[in-house]
Design a protein around this motif. Structure first.
Motif, mmCIF file in Angstrom:
data_model
loop_
_atom_site.group_PDB
_atom_site.id
_atom_site.type_symbol
_atom_site.label_atom_id
_atom_site.label_comp_id
_atom_site.label_asym_id
_atom_site.label_seq_id
_atom_site.Cartn_x
_atom_site.Cartn_y
_atom_site.Cartn_z
ATOM 1 N N GLU A 64 15.805 24.883 -54.363
ATOM 2 C CA GLU A 64 14.988 25.773 -55.200
ATOM 3 C C GLU A 64 13.675 26.048 -54.496
ATOM 4 O OE1 GLU A 64 11.812 25.110 -56.965
ATOM 5 O OE2 GLU A 64 11.710 23.289 -55.786
ATOM 6 N N PHE A 65 13.068 27.155 -54.902
ATOM 7 C CA PHE A 65 11.703 27.461 -54.499
ATOM 8 C C PHE A 65 11.041 28.195 -55.649
ATOM 9 C CE2 PHE A 65 8.518 30.297 -52.476
ATOM 10 C CZ PHE A 65 7.661 29.295 -52.036
ATOM 11 N N ASN A 66 9.874 27.706 -56.070
ATOM 12 C CA ASN A 66 9.164 28.333 -57.189
ATOM 13 C C ASN A 66 9.992 28.328 -58.470
ATOM 14 O OD1 ASN A 66 6.692 28.854 -56.121
ATOM 15 N ND2 ASN A 66 6.933 31.078 -56.016
ATOM 16 N N ARG A 67 10.764 27.288 -58.660
ATOM 17 C CA ARG A 67 11.645 27.166 -59.831
ATOM 18 C C ARG A 67 12.710 28.243 -59.867
ATOM 19 N NH1 ARG A 67 10.957 21.970 -61.052
ATOM 20 N NH2 ARG A 67 8.766 21.443 -61.337
ATOM 21 N N GLU A 68 13.087 28.744 -58.694
ATOM 22 C CA GLU A 68 14.196 29.690 -58.584
ATOM 23 C C GLU A 68 15.174 29.199 -57.535
ATOM 24 O OE1 GLU A 68 13.011 33.664 -57.710
ATOM 25 O OE2 GLU A 68 11.672 33.837 -59.436
ATOM 26 N N LEU A 69 16.430 29.490 -57.751
ATOM 27 C CA LEU A 69 17.472 29.204 -56.765
ATOM 28 C C LEU A 69 17.828 30.494 -56.029
ATOM 29 C CD1 LEU A 69 19.709 26.869 -58.943
ATOM 30 C CD2 LEU A 69 18.365 26.176 -56.941
ATOM 31 N N PRO A 70 18.351 30.401 -54.826
ATOM 32 C CA PRO A 70 18.708 31.612 -54.074
ATOM 33 C C PRO A 70 19.740 32.463 -54.814
ATOM 34 C CG PRO A 70 18.630 29.713 -52.610
ATOM 35 C CD PRO A 70 18.524 29.175 -54.006
ATOM 36 N N ALA A 71 19.527 33.763 -54.799
ATOM 37 C CA ALA A 71 20.421 34.676 -55.513
ATOM 38 C C ALA A 71 21.840 34.641 -54.968
ATOM 39 C CB ALA A 71 19.868 36.098 -55.459
ATOM 40 N N VAL A 72 22.007 34.242 -53.712
ATOM 41 C CA VAL A 72 23.359 34.167 -53.129
ATOM 42 C C VAL A 72 24.235 33.162 -53.869
ATOM 43 C CG1 VAL A 72 22.644 34.909 -50.822
ATOM 44 C CG2 VAL A 72 22.580 32.474 -51.408
ATOM 45 N N ALA A 73 23.628 32.275 -54.666
ATOM 46 C CA ALA A 73 24.394 31.241 -55.362
ATOM 47 C C ALA A 73 24.851 31.667 -56.751
ATOM 48 C CB ALA A 73 23.562 29.963 -55.472
ATOM 49 N N MET A 74 24.436 32.825 -57.226
ATOM 50 C CA MET A 74 24.720 33.216 -58.609
ATOM 51 C C MET A 74 26.207 33.208 -58.939
ATOM 52 S SD MET A 74 22.166 36.223 -59.951
ATOM 53 C CE MET A 74 22.463 37.311 -58.576
ATOM 54 N N ALA A 75 26.986 33.924 -58.135
ATOM 55 C CA ALA A 75 28.408 34.095 -58.473
ATOM 56 C C ALA A 75 29.147 32.766 -58.469
ATOM 57 C CB ALA A 75 29.057 35.074 -57.489
ATOM 58 N N GLU A 76 28.910 31.937 -57.458
ATOM 59 C CA GLU A 76 29.634 30.669 -57.382
ATOM 60 C C GLU A 76 29.264 29.739 -58.529
ATOM 61 O OE1 GLU A 76 26.800 28.432 -54.062
ATOM 62 O OE2 GLU A 76 28.303 29.894 -53.436
ATOM 63 N N GLU A 77 28.027 29.821 -59.010
ATOM 64 C CA GLU A 77 27.634 28.991 -60.145
ATOM 65 C C GLU A 77 28.339 29.440 -61.420
ATOM 66 O OE1 GLU A 77 25.869 26.236 -60.141
ATOM 67 O OE2 GLU A 77 25.543 26.345 -57.982
ATOM 68 N N MET A 78 28.749 30.684 -61.484
ATOM 69 C CA MET A 78 29.498 31.193 -62.635
ATOM 70 C C MET A 78 30.996 30.915 -62.510
ATOM 71 S SD MET A 78 27.654 34.926 -62.973
ATOM 72 C CE MET A 78 25.885 35.111 -63.128
ATOM 73 N N LEU A 79 31.503 30.948 -61.286
ATOM 74 C CA LEU A 79 32.951 30.859 -61.071
ATOM 75 C C LEU A 79 33.462 29.426 -60.919
ATOM 76 C CD1 LEU A 79 33.351 33.837 -58.560
ATOM 77 C CD2 LEU A 79 34.210 33.749 -60.915
#
Length: 768
Positions: A400-415
């Protein structure tokens, strides 16, 4: 459909900047429609700032009643001096667009049905909290797109909404763009929002890497009429050197352009630094005492021979040496890198080396070099300094950085099934299906969510997957003050505008939406909690109602550098007797000139010891990754794909304006003649462009304005999906570069997406 598009095109053409007679004609037409005489409705003028890119150009709007008659540049604006680009004229298209949503919609089967605001907000709050109650707070994720940076209401209510969700799965467009820059600012200067700004108005030598201000209008460099400012550099005898794999639109305004192999900018910068150090050309001046870690910079030396750097970058060793000497010898020089160097394999390393180049040559915090803005409202005082790697994403372990995770991880976190899987999603003013890597995978992920809500006024590639869409009012229907971009400005300015139009009945602003959602989510989560927590909720709710955007802005102005509580600068500035306030700012509808950028170190630093950290350990360690990557002779890569921007269409949400998308094909694949011959392709031929993640059918444009071995597509297109309500965009769909980019290609240090230097192959397309 074609009739609708033709009518919309006619409307857009008629809405071009109007002459006096055209204004009168439009006014008469508007009055006739309302059954009134022309004399009964007064033509008025409204001043504000264009919000379609970072430049903050002042605009002058002629309007009558609720009809916009014309938009032009404001010649009295102290920042842009009357400059305006095609996007500014097109703001009226966004306001007038009949396809812009104005009522909440709920998806029922394949239909979108209107729903009341109260029912929509209640259902969203209930669904999100129910999912979190069953699966944990991290089962809900959120994504913020870049248009929020212009939106005062969102910026002032987003913190409360994030706190209400209490999820770690927060994402934004930052990690598709400038996250490496923010990480380096945090590590070196102590605050992730302390951006270095090029003082282009006073520099003698500007070295640009991966930047195309002729298309972007300036990025992390808010500069009204940026091309006029660049021309002024060469006009006063200065020099501009552009390093880019493509001879971009900006190359027309520079003194020298050098092609570079995508992904090797860090090597080029390392070469410059090695030459400067070895030849003892460094002259840090006062920065010597303001910085620590000088001894660690020996790690820069003897890492990669200059001949090897020249071979890998494609820039001759003699040119690297010459540019290094020119830069170090210039009286006032600045090195500036933007999205092209951020969205690649060594994004954070690039920005660190750029900072070192400016520091070693004494060109940080000095006129004509890299400086820091002194905005009228200083967000750095009220936002956290940042943080890094305090937790990691569930699937891939990205930091994480600034309480955000990299956007590239969005789909895998859903799937990816399992504890912590994202089951609900909040998308805000963004279109990540088109803007994030491997957009097709994200589409699949969105399709299988339990619940999704979008705060957006278009039914587009991303929001079509939502269960409920909450459309905010448009940019002319709320107040405006640029909290973010004033911090990026090359000249300190301030400007406020009241709403041009009142909220139409039955509509809500972004601030209204998030304020109400936060309250309802908090109320549900607080039910049954101890009295102390419930009282705290009631107090916060009351404070939220009291602190309107105007009150918060007024307090920020009063406590800022130009207010009566701003310290030394407030005593020295011309508004010192009163101190700057919202009431005072409103007296200057064209905006206020607060002066050129000012030296501000060490006071502006947020490090504990008030010193610049020249050699953060993780950045020094990343040098090893760079050197290992290019240490050995490697086989010549195949084609590498890079992105590009267009002046008229910086983002996908601008594609529903006919005036911005009409004309030439903007989605052709740029290909060098040598590569075209090698692949048996001619101009305008069709070809299959293939990556590890997918393939596209492209139209070839042969040009010598791109480096051999490199191909280029724009981002933000691909409007061919079904179920959308953006007819003009669908009539010119283009193709999405992010159907080819790879979510697993990241800057390992920052987690930022790699959108430049993506390996691809090209094959001639033969119809069956």
């Amino acid at each position: 459909m074609l009739e609708i598009i033709r009518d919309r095109r006619q409307q857009a053409d008629q809405a071009q900047p109007a002459t006096t007679s055209a204004i009168e004609s439009a006014a008469k037409s508007a009055a006739n429609e309302q059954g009134a005489s022309i004399a009964s409705v007064e033509v008025k003028t409204h001043l504000r700032t264009c919000t379609l890119c970072e430049a903050m150009c002042g605009i002058k709007i002629e309007y009558q009643g609720d009809k916009i008659l014309s938009i032009a540049g404001d010649s009295d604006d102290p920042h842009s001096h009357g400059h305006i680009c095609p996007k500014g004229y097109a703001m009226q298209d966004l306001h007038n667009d009949p396809e812009r949503l104005r009522t909440p919609l709920k998806r029922v089967g394949e239909q979108w049905l209107p729903i009341s605001w109260d029912d929509a907000l209640e259902e969203v709050a209930n669904r999100l909290t129910d999912i979190q109650s069953s699966h944990g707070n991290d089962a809900v994720a959120g994504y913020w797109g870049n248009p929020i940076a212009h939106n005062l209401g969102i910026l002032l209510t987003m913190g409360r909404f994030r706190q209400a969700l209490r999820t770690r799965n927060l994402f934004s467009a930052s990690s598709l763009d400038q996250m490496p820059h923010q990480l380096v600012s945090y590590l070196m200067f102590g605050h992730s929002q302390l951006f270095t700004i090029p003082d282009i108005d006073r520099t003698d030598y500007m070295l640009m890497l991966g930047a195309n201000p002729a298309a972007s209008n300036g990025s992390l460099m808010s500069a009204g009429d940026v091309l006029g400012r660049l021309q002024a550099i060469t006009g006063r005898g200065g020099k501009i050197v552009l390093i880019d794999p493509r001879r971009t639109e900006t190359a027309l305004y520079v003194s020298e352009h050098q092609f570079i192999q995508p992904g090797t900018d860090a090597l080029f910068l390392l070469g410059l630094l090695q030459v400067i150090i070895e030849r003892r050309l460094s002259k840090p001046g006062r920065l010597l005492e303001l910085s620590k870690g000088w001894e660690a910079l020996s790690a820069l030396l003897e890492r990669v021979p200059l001949t090897r750097i020249a071979e890998q970058t494609g820039i001759a060793a003699a040119d690297i040496e010459r540019i290094a000497v020119e830069f170090a010898s210039a009286d006032k020089a600045v090195c500036y890198g933007r999205m092209g160097v951020a969205t690649q394999e060594f994004g954070a390393l690039n920005h660190w080396l750029i900072n070192l180049l400016n520091i070693l040559t004494g060109n940080l915090d000095s006129a004509g070099g890299m400086m820091f803005s002194t905005p009228a409202v200083d967000m750095l005082k009220t936002t956290g300094r940042g943080g890094f790697d305090r937790y990691r994403s569930r699937v891939r372990g990205l930091p994480e950085f600034n309480r955000e995770l990299p956007a590239v991880a969005m789909a895998e976190e859903m799937l990816q099934p399992g504890k912590g899987q994202v089951r609900a999603f909040v998308s805000i003013a963004g279109n990540p299906v088109l803007s994030s890597p491997n957009g097709r995978q994200l589409e699949q992920a969105l399709e299988q969510l339990d619940f999704m809500v979008s705060v957006d006024f278009y039914l587009n590639e991303t929001t079509r997957h939502a269960h409920i869409i909450l459309p905010p009012t448009g940019p002319f229907e709320h107040e405006q003050y640029d909290l973010i971009f004033n911090s990026f400005s090359v000249h300190d300015v301030a400007k406020y505008a009241d709403p041009l139009f009142a909220h139409p009945p039955g509509t809500r602003s972004d601030g209204d939406i998030f304020g109400e959602l936060s309250k309802r989510i908090e109320r549900r989560k607080i039910a049954g909690k101890p009295l102390r927590q419930r009282l705290k909720y009631l107090v916060n709710a009351r404070l939220g109602e009291y602190f309107t955007p105007q009150r918060i802005l007024d307090q920020g102005l009063r406590s800022g550098a130009y207010g009566n509580g701003g310290g030394l600068l407030s005593r020295l500035n011309p508004f010192a007797r009163k101190g700057l306030s919202l009431a005072e700012l409103k007296k200057h509808p064209h905006g206020m000139d607060l002066g050129p950028l000012k030296p501000s170190l060490p006071g502006r630093l947020f490090t504990k010891d008030k010193k610049i950290d020249l050699a953060p350990a993780i950045l020094v360690a990343d040098l090893d990754r760079l050197c290992h990557r290019f240490a050995e002779q490697t086989a010549k890569p195949g084609l590498l794909l890079i992105g590009r921007r267009d002046l008229r269409t910086n983002n996908s949400w601008m594609h529903n304006s006919y005036r911005l998308v009409k004309g030439k094909d903007r989605c052709a694949l740029f290909l060098h003649p040598e590569d075209a011959a090698a692949h048996g392709l001619g101009n305008r031929d069709q070809a299959r462009l293939v990556s590890a993640k997918g393939e596209l059918l492209v139209t070839v444009k042969i040009t010598e304005d791109i480096k051999p071995g490199v191909v280029s597509l724009p981002h933000g297109w691909g409007h061919h999906r079904p179920g959308m309500r953006i007819s003009i965009a669908q009539a010119s769909p283009g193709i999405s570069m992010n159907d080819l980019t790879d979510e697993h290609l990241v800057d390992q240090l920052s987690g930022n997406a790699v959108l430049n230097g993506v390996p691809v192959t090209l094959q001639r397309y033969e119809e069956a």
